[in-house]
Write an enzyme that holds these catalytic residues in place. Sequence first.
Site, PDB file in Angstrom:
ATOM      1  N   CYS A 104       0.871  -1.180   0.000  1.00 42.31           N
ATOM      2  CA  CYS A 104       0.000   0.000   0.000  1.00 42.31           C
ATOM      3  C   CYS A 104       0.906   1.227   0.000  1.00 42.31           C
ATOM      4  O   CYS A 104       1.583   1.505   0.989  1.00 42.31           O
ATOM      5  CB  CYS A 104      -0.910   0.032   1.224  1.00 42.31           C
ATOM      6  N   MET A 318      -4.447   5.154  -5.395  1.00 43.34           N
ATOM      7  CA  MET A 318      -3.582   4.328  -4.569  1.00 43.34           C
ATOM      8  C   MET A 318      -2.136   4.781  -4.779  1.00 43.34           C
ATOM      9  O   MET A 318      -1.733   5.086  -5.908  1.00 43.34           O
ATOM     10  CB  MET A 318      -3.711   2.854  -4.949  1.00 43.34           C
TER      11      MET A 318
END
Length: 396
Positions: A104, A318
């Site tokens: 992430c 993201m």
Amino acid sequence: MAHAAQIKIPATYIRGGTSKGVFFRLQDLPERAQVPGEARDKLLMRVIGSPDPYGKQIDGMGGATSSTSKTVIVSKSTRPDHDVDYLFGQVSIDKPFVDWSGNCGNLSAAVGPFAIANGLVDLANIPPDGVATVRIWQANIGKTIIAHVPMTGGAVQETGDFELDGVTFPAAEVQLEFMDPAAEEEGAGGSMFPTGNLVDDLEVPGVGTLKATMINAGIPTIFVNAEAIGYTGTELQEAINGDPKALAMFETIRAHGAVRMGLIKHVDEAAKRQHTPKVAFVAKPADYVASSGKPVKAGDIDLLVRAMSMGKLHHAMMGTAAVAIGTAAAIPGTLVNLAAGGGERNAVRFGHPSGTLRVGAEANQANGEWSVTKAIMSRSARVLMEGWVRVPGDAF
């Protein structure tokens, strides 16, 4: 009938970039959850509140979106020239599994601050004032991330005036360098372009044959042109997330792209690998109004990008997909590069549903092969709560 008491585990709830998650020191987890496996996965699912057939994660720390159903485990690094090891777990909202297949990028911004605040970085390497450099080993993908963390008075500085579209309030800027970001994915042979091409014809049953740039950088990502699938690139979440046919189309593209990238052997396996690869669509700049109501002008951006995450259109971008965008934009001939106007470039500012983001990348070509030494972008991070999370003692 006896019921198991709740146990409490030291944890910190942190916003990193446009995501938030529950952070743990490896040493603070119950012993059987300190190693990979079923116990760890069950513990993290219970912390977040999954699997939840209602899709709300009411009985846990999750926020019922891909951006808020996240867990992080940090430990002192055993690797030379690294301070900490960082492991990221993307918790499925409605299914009983934790996806460990990728990083992430947003929460990467919070790893350095968390590590410093929790005594995982050697004090000799932390200036009381200025910028601390934290070398992070991203254990999911086997890559190095260098975080530049602002320090004031011997503590991590969290407040500041750095604004990040998709985050309501300003905070202190954390600059991230994703070193050698081409992902070494199993089956992809460590190649940035696993098919060997900058652009492929991707056959997708029920959709057609799409031009696609499939890249392993930051996170495996499949880029297609917006117009080829009936979009403009200016869409906000409601235009796609309320359309079951559109969501099914994107999942079909994702599954067939994953097979072409060598990430899975059969399209049926995609359901067990929700976190990767990502699907994104690109378009040339256009005016639009971001989800906050703020106008974005075509003249202020190089291209438009919208990306899917865990089956939904992401509310912003993201961080790992931003690395993929910056990397692909730096390589002439990719769909991302062409949407940005083509040619050589070392940075782009792209428009996403919440506003804009700038990402840079250093690309080089040798013997016909492209490589990227690093991708650079700025995020911010802020501790929201710290203390203990509680879970029933028999939950894992």
